[in-house]
Design an enzyme around this catalytic site. Structure first.
Site, mmCIF file in Angstrom:
data_model
loop_
_atom_site.group_PDB
_atom_site.id
_atom_site.type_symbol
_atom_site.label_atom_id
_atom_site.label_comp_id
_atom_site.label_asym_id
_atom_site.label_seq_id
_atom_site.Cartn_x
_atom_site.Cartn_y
_atom_site.Cartn_z
ATOM 1 C CG ASP A 118 -0.359 0.088 2.514
ATOM 2 O OD1 ASP A 118 0.871 -0.052 2.603
ATOM 3 O OD2 ASP A 118 -1.100 0.283 3.511
ATOM 4 C CB SER A 119 4.576 1.688 -0.289
ATOM 5 O OG SER A 119 4.710 0.516 -1.072
ATOM 6 C CG ASP A 131 0.350 -3.997 2.176
ATOM 7 O OD1 ASP A 131 0.118 -4.709 3.169
ATOM 8 O OD2 ASP A 131 1.141 -3.033 2.189
ATOM 9 C CE LYS A 160 3.157 -5.703 3.835
ATOM 10 N NZ LYS A 160 2.638 -4.668 4.751
ATOM 11 C CD GLU A 181 0.667 -1.400 7.978
ATOM 12 O OE1 GLU A 181 0.326 -0.622 8.902
ATOM 13 O OE2 GLU A 181 1.104 -0.997 6.887
ATOM 14 C CD GLU A 231 8.064 -0.190 7.235
ATOM 15 O OE1 GLU A 231 7.132 -0.941 6.878
ATOM 16 O OE2 GLU A 231 8.203 0.975 6.800
HETATM 17 O O1 KIV Z 1 3.530 -1.079 1.609
HETATM 18 C C1 KIV Z 1 4.663 -1.553 1.497
HETATM 19 O O2 KIV Z 1 5.368 -1.358 0.493
HETATM 20 C C2 KIV Z 1 5.169 -2.343 2.607
HETATM 21 C C3 KIV Z 1 6.615 -2.690 2.600
HETATM 22 C C4 KIV Z 1 7.413 -1.516 2.986
HETATM 23 C C5 KIV Z 1 6.907 -3.864 3.460
HETATM 24 O O3 KIV Z 1 4.446 -2.646 3.489
#
Ligand code: KIV
Length: 297
Positions: free
Chosen positions: A60-61, A99, A129, A131, A198
């Site tokens: 989600d970056s 994510d 993934k 958090e 992280e």
């Molecule tokens: O959103 C993302 O790119 C991430 C990575 C930094 C692990 O969660």
């Protein structure tokens, strides 16, 4: 333009198998480091897959490095699915992880399962993934019960940026380190197949990695994790707003891109582009015939 592999990459690909959760666990136990990168589009995923990257994370970056938001909070399920679909069309061998965005798994376990399912059913991902630690165990267990592999994410969890008081390293005192260590074990017990650590102290990340059976993937967590991940736009020098201390830039593409755009503008304005070799012509006889038709129209 060709997307067909060259003979040498085709030969390598013959021996390649799709990376799975089992592959990652076997790599940890064979002390083989796992390479992970983020991707958000088809050509990047294709190049990563050709390079042999083990895992592609559609992070989600995306919100920050592609969509231009200040943080990851505005990213929606629809944003994520759109980019996951593009990535899944580019990658054949890498394991693909989607994510889960802010508010797609926090409200209820039912919503968490339904949203996780969309990553696999609609967007070609192999896993998701999310958090968080102990507070996310119910969601994680429910998603896994639905047959969807889950990667955990501890330490600096960007979706909690306002709770954490900014993008700052985590686990730097004994109490916080213990909390992180316990959360890592809880995620493993809940069934996560892997864990992102992280922005945590390197010796803590190494210790956690040595005491878990599942592979840890570090970002800003030193060299003691079982694998490494970077945000690709940081690695390529494409994201100029800020660069975290833990990033190594392997290219300066923003600079190159700016130079290319400036050169293009200069050449267009100077009638240098398009040159003869960039133009399409028609036979003289057809041109004469066209002029004749116009004259008699
Ligand atoms: O959103 C993302 O790119 C991430 C990575 C930094 C692990 O969660």
């Amino acid at each position: 333009m060709s997307t067909f592999p060259t003979p040498s990459t085709a030969a390598v690909n013959l021996k390649r198998k799709k990376v799975t959760t089992q592959t990652l666990r076997a790599m940890k136990h064979a002390s083989q480091v796992i390479s992970v990168l983020t991707a958000y589009d088809y050509p990047t995923a294709l190049a990563m897959d050709q390079a042999g990257i083990d895992v592609i994370l559609v992070g989600d970056s995306l919100g920050m490095v592609v969509l231009g938001y200040a943080n990851t909070l505005p990213v929606t399920m629809e944003d994520m699915l759109h980019h996951c679909k593009a990535v899944s069309r580019g990658a054949q061998y890498a394991m693909l992880i989607g994510d889960m965005p802010f508010m797609s798994y926090q409200v209820s376990t039912d919503e968490a399962v339904r949203n996780a399912g969309r990553f696999l059913q609609e967007a070609g991902m192999d896993a998701v993934k999310l958090e968080g630690g102990s507070e996310r165990l119910n969601a994680i267990r429910a998603i896994i019960l639905a047959g969807i592999p889950v990667m955990g994410h501890l330490g600096l969890t960007p979706q909690s940026v306002h709770m954490l008081g900014g993008f700052r390293p985590q686990g730097r005192d004994a109490h916080a380190a213990m909390h992180l260590y316990e959360d890592a074990h809880l995620l493993q017990e809940a069934g996560c197949f892997s864990l992102v650590l992280e922005s945590v102290p390197a010796r803590l990340a190494r210790y956690i990695s040595e005491h878990l059976d599942i592979p840890t993937i570090g970002i800003g967590a030193g060299g003691g994790c079982d694998g490494q991940v970077l945000v690709t736009h940081d690695l390529l020098g494409l994201f100029e707003r800020f660069t975290p201390k833990f990033v190594k830039k392997y290219a300066s593409l923003y600079q190159e891109m700016s130079e290319a755009f400036t050169a293009y503008k200069t050449e267009v304005e100077g009638h240098i582009f398009p040159a003869q070799e960039h133009t399409i012509e028609m036979p003289d006889s057809e041109w004469e015939s066209f002029l004749d038709k116009v004259d008699h129209a």
